[in-house]
Enzyme design. Structure first.
Site, PDB file in Angstrom:
ATOM      1  N   ASP A 238      76.700 -23.595 -41.434  1.00 40.47           N
ATOM      2  CA  ASP A 238      76.439 -22.214 -41.009  1.00 40.47           C
ATOM      3  C   ASP A 238      77.047 -21.256 -42.039  1.00 40.47           C
ATOM      4  O   ASP A 238      78.244 -21.012 -42.042  1.00 40.47           O
ATOM      5  CB  ASP A 238      77.067 -22.023 -39.617  1.00 40.47           C
ATOM      6  CG  ASP A 238      76.938 -20.603 -39.108  1.00 40.47           C
ATOM      7  OD1 ASP A 238      76.248 -19.783 -39.754  1.00 40.47           O
ATOM      8  OD2 ASP A 238      77.531 -20.313 -38.054  1.00 40.47           O
TER       9      ASP A 238
ATOM     10  N   ASN B 224      76.410 -17.968 -42.525  1.00 42.04           N
ATOM     11  CA  ASN B 224      76.659 -16.560 -42.160  1.00 42.04           C
ATOM     12  C   ASN B 224      77.413 -16.411 -40.843  1.00 42.04           C
ATOM     13  O   ASN B 224      77.543 -15.311 -40.306  1.00 42.04           O
ATOM     14  CB  ASN B 224      75.340 -15.764 -42.115  1.00 42.04           C
ATOM     15  CG  ASN B 224      74.403 -16.269 -41.021  1.00 42.04           C
ATOM     16  OD1 ASN B 224      74.711 -17.267 -40.359  1.00 42.04           O
ATOM     17  ND2 ASN B 224      73.289 -15.603 -40.838  1.00 42.04           N
TER      18      ASN B 224
ATOM     19  N   ASP C  11      76.830 -17.308 -37.699  1.00 41.41           N
ATOM     20  CA  ASP C  11      76.177 -16.900 -36.438  1.00 41.41           C
ATOM     21  C   ASP C  11      75.984 -18.067 -35.468  1.00 41.41           C
ATOM     22  O   ASP C  11      75.282 -17.932 -34.463  1.00 41.41           O
ATOM     23  CB  ASP C  11      74.823 -16.228 -36.732  1.00 41.41           C
ATOM     24  CG  ASP C  11      73.815 -17.199 -37.350  1.00 41.41           C
ATOM     25  OD1 ASP C  11      74.212 -18.348 -37.677  1.00 41.41           O
ATOM     26  OD2 ASP C  11      72.642 -16.826 -37.503  1.00 41.41           O
TER      27      ASP C  11
ATOM     28  N   ASP D 135      72.096 -22.763 -41.842  1.00 43.04           N
ATOM     29  CA  ASP D 135      71.165 -21.975 -42.661  1.00 43.04           C
ATOM     30  C   ASP D 135      71.226 -22.428 -44.123  1.00 43.04           C
ATOM     31  O   ASP D 135      72.036 -23.281 -44.493  1.00 43.04           O
ATOM     32  CB  ASP D 135      71.490 -20.473 -42.552  1.00 43.04           C
ATOM     33  CG  ASP D 135      72.969 -20.206 -42.759  1.00 43.04           C
ATOM     34  OD1 ASP D 135      73.541 -20.750 -43.725  1.00 43.04           O
ATOM     35  OD2 ASP D 135      73.574 -19.471 -41.945  1.00 43.04           O
TER      36      ASP D 135
ATOM     37  N   ASP E 234      55.347 -35.615 -40.348  1.00 43.84           N
ATOM     38  CA  ASP E 234      55.686 -35.770 -38.937  1.00 43.84           C
ATOM     39  C   ASP E 234      54.530 -36.391 -38.140  1.00 43.84           C
ATOM     40  O   ASP E 234      53.371 -36.005 -38.318  1.00 43.84           O
ATOM     41  CB  ASP E 234      55.982 -34.367 -38.375  1.00 43.84           C
ATOM     42  CG  ASP E 234      56.497 -34.392 -36.962  1.00 43.84           C
ATOM     43  OD1 ASP E 234      57.611 -34.893 -36.759  1.00 43.84           O
ATOM     44  OD2 ASP E 234      55.790 -33.908 -36.057  1.00 43.84           O
TER      45      ASP E 234
ATOM     46  N   GLU F  42      56.278 -40.589 -41.030  1.00 46.69           N
ATOM     47  CA  GLU F  42      57.016 -40.914 -39.808  1.00 46.69           C
ATOM     48  C   GLU F  42      56.179 -41.925 -39.018  1.00 46.69           C
ATOM     49  O   GLU F  42      55.565 -41.604 -38.000  1.00 46.69           O
ATOM     50  CB  GLU F  42      57.288 -39.669 -38.944  1.00 46.69           C
ATOM     51  CG  GLU F  42      58.304 -39.986 -37.862  1.00 46.69           C
ATOM     52  CD  GLU F  42      58.147 -39.193 -36.577  1.00 46.69           C
ATOM     53  OE1 GLU F  42      58.944 -39.420 -35.659  1.00 46.69           O
ATOM     54  OE2 GLU F  42      57.230 -38.360 -36.461  1.00 46.69           O
TER      55      GLU F  42
HETATM   56  C1  GLC Z   1      58.405 -36.117 -34.475  1.00 43.58           C
HETATM   57  C2  GLC Z   1      59.739 -35.439 -34.657  1.00 43.58           C
HETATM   58  C3  GLC Z   1      60.263 -35.018 -33.317  1.00 43.58           C
HETATM   59  C4  GLC Z   1      59.268 -34.049 -32.706  1.00 43.58           C
HETATM   60  C5  GLC Z   1      57.878 -34.667 -32.632  1.00 43.58           C
HETATM   61  C6  GLC Z   1      56.828 -33.631 -32.343  1.00 43.58           C
HETATM   62  O1  GLC Z   1      58.529 -37.307 -33.773  1.00 43.58           O
HETATM   63  O2  GLC Z   1      60.619 -36.289 -35.333  1.00 43.58           O
HETATM   64  O3  GLC Z   1      61.520 -34.415 -33.416  1.00 43.58           O
HETATM   65  O4  GLC Z   1      59.693 -33.675 -31.439  1.00 43.58           O
HETATM   66  O5  GLC Z   1      57.498 -35.257 -33.855  1.00 43.58           O
HETATM   67  O6  GLC Z   1      56.659 -32.798 -33.449  1.00 43.58           O
END
Ligand code: GLC
Length: 587
Positions: A22, A24, A26, A30, A200, A278
């Protein structure tokens, strides 16, 4: 011989931007914070970072609900600060990959706002809209995060599809405009110099075009209840099969590999970038050189089944790892490169998950040794280097993972559980546990934010008990310094990076012994000259004396976490202490 690419040699480190640093004050991480910690990352010895989504987002799914693909979330900084971060990382030899969420956007993304505004809007067909059937959703598909996968839109009287939360409508990837827009977004970051993307949830990008109903007879709540009450492994396996069947028309559908190949061509317009999927599915490697460069070896980490909830966690054992390596390496297409990980922002922390409650620290060291000595590119998760543990939240108002909020509500409203019981279940299955702020020091808030600032998730109180960077930096025996030492050894030992893998003494259950063999020129081959390392990971609290029948008499010690009497060892009687990590070079 082809030289290995940077991403084959690199150790990656995942930064969860909300929780890393962090800058800044808050209470939220970041880019300024990340800039301030670049020297830390360099000193740690990692080579590349993967940054979880840093884009503007309503944060319904902690940033995996993106509302602008070519900007930086205001709470994380500006594009200029991002560029300074990227530049600072590159100057230190650290590569940076970003998270690209292709399956869905946020429901606040202007594309979706337009799409839902009327049936005639030019962006209507950017998402998956369908009529209902007699007042009910188009079919019985489910959202991975709970409930129906279809959300009714009152204004336009149609349903839209969402594989995850209803705040994450699925894009319609059959529409070429969607592809164009997303490829443009990818190019935007590639033009700035980012080194690639982690992709993802790629398995969910396409759906069955016939929209066939699933044929599981249990309802979602029945399945959940059965799962929570299941006592035997067989029962669990049977229920997992039901889950898989429930989702089978929504995942791994035709079109996705052609799309990945097209994205690969985009990436290949640039020098030396990388795509990491992923997915555990090796089909995403394509022919070994035309789809994704890396796909995670999730089966290694999933000693307990990850979906829909963490059913059980089990220790990593030598037979488990051996079986995984045998299967995984054999399944890879020619030329494909493995990729290993034991933790990320969706899974329990390595220290908690693979510990046994008594030898957690020793087992955490074994886990790292495994990552750094197995064949393939390792991915580490921020905070594991200081032994951060899962934090169980005690109040539902502290939950930030909406999946856990949903589970809590279902447990109370549908299963009729008391709020205490519902909380216990939801807390166990919340991903917040591994997303708490990084613990930088023993000062209040773990040095993440100034004293008195309320952080976006609570800081794990064990920051005060030595689980923090500052204390561990000064302690030569700390986990942090162990990480640094092992990362250095890996970097200096070509066989650990390029070498082929050969398991040894395969019937042993306490320890995992194997060779990594590389050629002198740095490229790997099956057997031969060059460097050969013997690795023994004793995953038990028992000492052993090992007898190897190898074409060498002795090893030169490269690394051990125990005190050894000499710098070379006789291979016919190699003594290994409890939880010892031994790396020797064959003479
Ligand atoms: C992937 C991400 C997870 C997210 C999901 C939907 O599995 O790693 O964190 O919730 O996709 O985007």
């Amino acid at each position: 011989m082809t030289e290995l690419k940077w991403w084959q040699k690199a150790v990656f480190y995942q930064i969860y931007p909300r929780s890393f640093a962090d800058g800044n004050g808050d209470g939220i991480g970041d880019f300024q914070g990340m800039i301030d910690r670049l020297d830390y990352l360099q000193d740690l010895g990692i080579d590349a970072v993967w940054i979880s989504p840093h884009y503007p987002s309503p944060i319904f799914d902690c940033g995996y609900d993106i509302s602008d693909y070519t900007a930086v979330a205001p709470e994380y900084g500006t594009l200029d600060v991002f560029k300074r971060f990227l530049d600072g990382a590159h100057r230190r030899g650290i590569r940076v990959i970003l998270d690209l969420v292709l399956n869905h956007t946020s429901d606040q993304h202007p594309w979706f706002v337009e799409s839902r505004s009327s049936r005639n809007n030019p962006k209507r067909n950017w998402y998956v809209w369908l009529d209902g059937v007699d007042g009910v959703p188009p079919n019985n598909w489910l959202s991975i995060f709970g409930g129906s996968a279809w959300e009714y839109d009152q204004a336009t009287k149609q349903y839209y599809y969402h594989c995850f939360f209803k705040q994450q409508p699925d894009l319609n990837w059959h529409n070429p405009e969607v592809k164009q827009a997303m490829f443009d977004a990818a190019r935007f970051w590639l033009d700035l110099g980012v080194d690639g993307f982690r992709l993802d949830a790629i398995g969910t990008i396409f759906e069955d075009p016939a929209r066939t109903d699933h044929r599981v007879e249990l309802s979602l709540s029945e399945l959940f209840t059965a799962q929570l009450n299941a006592t035997s492994d067989e029962e669990q396996e049977r229920l997992i099969e039901q889950w898989t069947m429930m989702l089978q028309n929504q995942v791994e559908q035709p079109g996705v590999h052609e799309l990945m190949q097209e994205l690969r061509k985009v990436i290949d317009e640039y020098d030396d970038r990388v795509l990491v999927g992923e997915s555990e599915n090796v089909v995403y490697y394509g022919d070994g050189d035309n789809e994704l460069h890396l796909n995670f070896n999730f089966p290694l980490m999933n000693t307990g089944h990850p979906f829909p909830v963490w059913l059980k966690t089990k220790r990593l054992t030598p037979p488990w790892v051996r079986a995984n390596q045998q299967e995984r390496l054999a399944a890879l297409p020619p030329g494909a490169w493995p990729c290993n990980t034991l933790g990320n922002h969706d899974s329990p922390r390595v220290y908690s998950r693979y510990g046994d409650g008594q030898n957690d620290e020793a087992l955490a060291r074994i886990s790292l040794a495994l990552m750094l000595t197995l064949r393939g590119t390792p991915f580490l998760y921020n905070g594991e280097e200081i032994g951060m543990t899962d934090l169980f939240l005690e109040d539902v108002s502290q939950f930030r993972d909406n999946r856990a909020v949903w589970l809590y509500r279902v447990a109370v409203e549908e299963f009729g559980l008391t709020s205490d019981k519902a909380l216990a279940i939801a807390a166990r299955f919340s991903r917040d546990w591994c997303r708490t702020p990084m613990q930088w020091s023993s000062t209040p808030n773990g040095g993440f934010s100034p004293d008195g600032v309320s952080t976006w998730l609570p800081v794990n109180p064990n920051y005060a008990d030595g689980v923090n960077v500052a204390d561990q930096r000064d302690d030569p025996d700390s986990l942090l310094n162990f990480y640094k030492r092992m990362l250095r050894v890996r970097k200096q030992t070509p066989a650990l990076i390029t070498g082929e893998y050969t398991p040894l003494l395969e019937d042993q259950v306490d320890y995992f012994a194997f060779l990594r063999t590389s050629r002198a020129d740095g490229a790997s081959l099956k057997e031969g000259e060059g460097q050969t390392c013997l690795i023994v990971l004793n995953m038990s609290d028992r000492a052993h004396t090992l007898n190897f029948d190898l074409n060498a008499q002795a090893t030169k010690l490269l690394f051990s976490n125990c005190v050894r009497d000499s710098s070379s060892d006789d291979l016919t009687r190699l003594s290994i202490a409890p939880f010892e990590i031994y790396i020797g070079e064959l003479a």
